[in-house]
Design an enzyme around this catalytic site. Sequence first.
Site, PDB file in Angstrom:
ATOM      1  N   HIS A 124     -20.159  57.835  34.322  1.00  0.00           N
ATOM      2  CA  HIS A 124     -19.425  57.871  33.043  1.00  0.00           C
ATOM      3  C   HIS A 124     -17.946  57.559  33.201  1.00  0.00           C
ATOM      4  CE1 HIS A 124     -23.092  59.603  31.567  1.00  0.00           C
ATOM      5  NE2 HIS A 124     -22.921  60.740  32.212  1.00  0.00           N
ATOM      6  N   LYS A 162     -29.129  68.662  36.666  1.00  0.00           N
ATOM      7  CA  LYS A 162     -28.868  69.756  35.732  1.00  0.00           C
ATOM      8  C   LYS A 162     -30.033  70.021  34.778  1.00  0.00           C
ATOM      9  CE  LYS A 162     -25.818  66.792  32.897  1.00  0.00           C
ATOM     10  NZ  LYS A 162     -25.807  65.624  33.811  1.00  0.00           N
ATOM     11  N   ASN A 206     -27.525  69.587  26.442  1.00  0.00           N
ATOM     12  CA  ASN A 206     -27.784  68.209  26.858  1.00  0.00           C
ATOM     13  C   ASN A 206     -29.251  67.945  27.176  1.00  0.00           C
ATOM     14  OD1 ASN A 206     -26.393  65.614  27.547  1.00  0.00           O
ATOM     15  ND2 ASN A 206     -27.326  66.003  29.544  1.00  0.00           N
TER      16      ASN A 206
END
Length: 458
Positions: free
Chosen positions: A219, A150, A173
């Site tokens: 995560h 990303k 981010n």
Amino acid sequence: MIVAQAWRGKRYAVLGLARSGAATVRALVAGGAQVVAWDSDESKRAVFATSPLRGEGWGEGQPSNAAPGTAPHPTLSPEGRGLLEVAPLDDLSGFDALVVSPGVPLNTHPLAATARAAGVPVIGDIELFAQARADLPPHKVVGITGTNGKSTTTALVHHILKTAGIPTLMGGNIGLPILEQDALPEGGVYVLELSSYQIDLTQTLDCDVAVLLNITPDHLDRYDGFDGYAASKARLFAMQSAEHDAVIGIGDTPSAEIARGLSAKGEHLTKIAPGVCMDQSNWPTLQGPHNAQNALAAIAVVKALGVSEVDIDRGLTSFTGLPHRMEQIASYGGVAYVDDSKATNPESTAPALAAFDRVHWIVGGRAKGDDLDACKPAFGHVVHAYTIGEAGPKFAEILKGSMPVENVGTLDAAVRTAAANAKPGDTVLLSPACASFDQFRDYEARGAAFRASVESLA
């Protein structure tokens, strides 16, 4: 900075004063909000302890009809700005929202539970940006998420737009708090890299183009299993208007299922299939099959925004890549040294291993899982591995049957040992497949340490 009229006169609690949290405080106060901020790190609190954002009158100006026992509301400063207090967030009654940094674990942090019990919304800076959009000049927003790729895709979309002469900013981010940046003029495009954590804290971001690159296990300590993590990514599309565009990589089952669920979008849905052959020879920083997928996603985004084929080609050719993402930082004696510190899980390391023929692999740190299975298809490219950090002993045990491996412990020792073993034509690759927090502040600090060790070889 970016502010919203909707914040004026409201009360916000802000937890976490690192980059995005600090920018959030400044934007909220500039927008006329009253803010109580806190961070467990005293040095971060100290930045605001004597801040000019603080003003006299905190606790004054409580309306005469305020309910008994409610927290007093501070008055606005004479300039119309809000006010700031740095204090522990012991009581959330009377707040309009709790704004937390993405690093705050919503599933375990007691303050998040307190907020939910009190009916106080828990949001992040991306939600505040969504609230501010009504006050910005007409614009579009691109939101990009996915387990891997990303950052590269976000930077590539931003670069192609700049090449085409379209006003653009990137944030989220990727390390650039969006609220601290100046608003774009009319016709501008905000390109946001969005982690699952940021999506969890966002309720109203209607992206003009939303992108999901892939979903692989990551995560999982923050979610109720892998399905919960995938559901978090899917929320980016749930916030979209039906007529807005979606771009989804369908190389994994969860992403393909999300794409099937959006079939009603029709022509507004672009699916990126894996294994598409492309001529990447003119794109020096976009090599490897994973970057073919990133490029295809970026092309789909900018086409949806009306960018011409000529400008797309120019952008792909001139893209310089990102720091710490397969970044060649030196070449000594015919040996290339490549910094891929941003590869913090095995899935993101695998394509880096596959991109080079003879690899001296530096791997390890704080592991996110118990195996390196995602990297196995590329093990044949590795001539020697050097394990570091907490995961070093475990990873050395995993790899010993597949390649020569040494558990060297530190990054500097790994660089020096690899340099001694490497031959002309080889690549010394830092692609750790792990988080950095056992030995470094973040992946950027790890990459900087790698560069320093490599440069000392000269």
